[in-house]
Write a protein that holds these residues in place. Sequence first.
Motif, short mmCIF file in Angstrom:
data_model
loop_
_atom_site.label_atom_id
_atom_site.label_comp_id
_atom_site.label_asym_id
_atom_site.label_seq_id
_atom_site.Cartn_x
_atom_site.Cartn_y
_atom_site.Cartn_z
N GLY A 63 0.80 -1.22 0.00
CA GLY A 63 0.00 0.00 0.00
C GLY A 63 0.83 1.27 0.00
N THR A 64 1.95 1.24 0.71
CA THR A 64 2.81 2.42 0.79
C THR A 64 3.32 2.82 -0.60
N CYS A 65 3.56 1.83 -1.43
CA CYS A 65 4.00 2.09 -2.81
C CYS A 65 2.89 2.84 -3.55
N GLY A 66 1.65 2.48 -3.26
CA GLY A 66 0.50 3.18 -3.84
C GLY A 66 0.43 4.62 -3.38
N MET A 67 0.74 4.84 -2.09
CA MET A 67 0.74 6.21 -1.56
C MET A 67 1.78 7.03 -2.31
N GLU A 68 2.94 6.42 -2.51
CA GLU A 68 4.05 7.09 -3.20
C GLU A 68 3.67 7.39 -4.65
N MET A 69 3.01 6.45 -5.29
CA MET A 69 2.61 6.65 -6.68
C MET A 69 1.62 7.80 -6.79
N ALA A 70 0.71 7.88 -5.82
CA ALA A 70 -0.30 8.95 -5.84
C ALA A 70 0.38 10.32 -5.78
N ILE A 71 1.29 10.47 -4.84
CA ILE A 71 1.96 11.77 -4.66
C ILE A 71 2.89 12.06 -5.84
N ALA A 72 3.63 11.05 -6.29
CA ALA A 72 4.61 11.24 -7.36
C ALA A 72 3.99 11.78 -8.64
N ASN A 73 2.75 11.33 -8.93
CA ASN A 73 2.14 11.66 -10.21
C ASN A 73 1.15 12.82 -10.15
N SER A 74 1.03 13.42 -8.97
CA SER A 74 0.06 14.51 -8.86
C SER A 74 0.69 15.82 -8.39
N THR A 75 1.94 15.75 -7.95
CA THR A 75 2.57 16.96 -7.39
C THR A 75 4.00 17.12 -7.90
N LYS A 76 4.50 18.32 -7.78
CA LYS A 76 5.92 18.56 -8.07
C LYS A 76 6.52 19.34 -6.89
N LYS A 77 7.83 19.20 -6.77
CA LYS A 77 8.57 19.89 -5.70
C LYS A 77 8.10 21.34 -5.54
N GLY A 78 7.87 21.74 -4.30
CA GLY A 78 7.47 23.13 -4.05
C GLY A 78 5.97 23.32 -3.97
N ASP A 79 5.19 22.31 -4.41
CA ASP A 79 3.72 22.42 -4.33
C ASP A 79 3.25 22.41 -2.88
N ASP A 80 2.09 23.00 -2.67
CA ASP A 80 1.44 22.92 -1.35
C ASP A 80 0.49 21.73 -1.33
N VAL A 81 0.57 20.95 -0.26
CA VAL A 81 -0.40 19.85 -0.09
C VAL A 81 -0.99 19.93 1.32
N LEU A 82 -2.21 19.41 1.42
CA LEU A 82 -2.89 19.37 2.71
C LEU A 82 -3.11 17.92 3.11
N GLY A 188 -4.41 -1.79 -1.09
CA GLY A 188 -3.56 -2.98 -1.20
C GLY A 188 -4.44 -4.22 -1.22
N THR A 189 -3.82 -5.36 -1.53
CA THR A 189 -4.62 -6.59 -1.66
C THR A 189 -4.94 -7.25 -0.33
N GLN A 190 -4.19 -6.92 0.74
CA GLN A 190 -4.16 -7.77 1.93
C GLN A 190 -5.23 -7.50 2.97
N LYS A 191 -6.13 -6.56 2.67
CA LYS A 191 -7.12 -6.25 3.70
C LYS A 191 -8.52 -6.67 3.24
N ALA A 192 -9.35 -5.72 2.80
CA ALA A 192 -10.73 -6.10 2.49
C ALA A 192 -10.86 -6.93 1.21
N PHE A 193 -9.80 -6.99 0.41
CA PHE A 193 -9.85 -7.87 -0.77
C PHE A 193 -9.59 -9.33 -0.39
N GLY A 194 -9.00 -9.53 0.79
CA GLY A 194 -8.77 -10.90 1.27
C GLY A 194 -7.79 -11.68 0.41
N VAL A 195 -6.82 -10.99 -0.14
CA VAL A 195 -5.78 -11.60 -0.97
C VAL A 195 -4.46 -11.45 -0.20
N PRO A 196 -3.51 -12.38 -0.33
CA PRO A 196 -2.24 -12.17 0.37
C PRO A 196 -1.59 -10.82 0.01
#
Length: 381
Positions: A63-82, A188-196
């Motif tokens: 899941g953390t990789c997904g978090m990183e992908m979200a930020i990487a593709n939506s923001t650039k250095k110097g942007d403001d995020v909340l 991620g797959t490991q919670k409500a999807f019930g996948v390893p």
Amino acid sequence: MNNKTLVMIPGPTPVASSIRTEMGREIQAFGDPRFVKDYKEVIDDLGQLFGCDGKTFVIAGSGTCGMEMAIANSTKKGDDVLVISHGFFGDRFIELCTRKGLNVDVLQSEWGKTVELNLIEAKLKEKNYAAITVTHVDTSTGVAADVAEIGEIMKKFPDTLYIVDGVCSTAAHYENLSEMNIDILLTGTQKAFGVPPGLFMLWANQKTLKRREGLGTIPEYYVDFDKWIPIMDDPLKYFATPAVNLVWALKESVAIIKAEGLKARAERHHKHARAVQKALEALGFSILAEESCRAITLSNAIYPEGIDDAVFRKTLLDEGIVVAGGLGAYAGKLFRLGHMGNIETNDLVAALSTIERALAKAGKLKAHGIGVGTYLAEIAK
Ligand code: PMP
């Protein structure tokens, strides 16, 4: 003797036998037309199920990789995020965004509560934020955020992308990108999807894809949308090796979800969660999350006076039930019981009866059957 351990932590969750079968299948080459077809099908199904008009990504990583992908593709250095944070995993976005060189503003709630909606709206008016992050269910607190209501507010801020971390909610709490005005959803797959554990999924709508186009080349490599979009469109192409058996397992999970229906699945989770929470309260625990914002995927149960966390959880483990400990200031003060994915009534009866035995051992049980009885009476309503 105990020859069966039931994993009742908030992920990984128990894996249904038909999903396990997919994990154990003989491997195929990732270019095998049969696998390519399966991969494409699961990507398309997920896109449709969660109302995504853009691209859906199914990639090896947690899941953390997904978090990183979200930020990487939506923001650039110097942007403001909340960052809206209701606990440990909400806070994770702070470091992630800070490391990318973003200016991070944070609205944090006291653990067990949510940040008030009017505070979020007022904060959004202060700056032109590139993105806002909301963790739908923070696993550290068992608090569910008002994702749909925040989505309504987001309609007033069209320049700000609405990123939702669904790692502990997606496929249990109802979510839909277009209905809820969500721009990026990740899980991620490991919670409500019930996948390893091992795959993350990310949905990005058209608005997000437009933002990505405007960013040009980004510093991140593995999580760059541009690397993966050709593969998600045609999985015969190669960027990085897909986790073949996990994709099959996810495909089976999606088939189960489609058969049940996302709304019915949310209702099932709701019913079991509220019954489990009542049962835990009847046994003398208190639930960390306030009643108005309780997750349906897990319960964070604060011990009554005089219970030693390590001893209690060891007793459960010896009797075949694994639960998780508390995080942060709640380490040693509560245990976390997952009740999401493809779990059944019998799993919860087993978990509650084991909790009763552990309480009895600690000399804190009023009478056998209080927890199990409360749970069964509630779900029979
Ligand atoms: N967000 C939430 C809400 C989580 O519960 C977790 C994991 N428990 C994560 C993010 C991180 O996911 P992972 O451990 O799969 O990297």
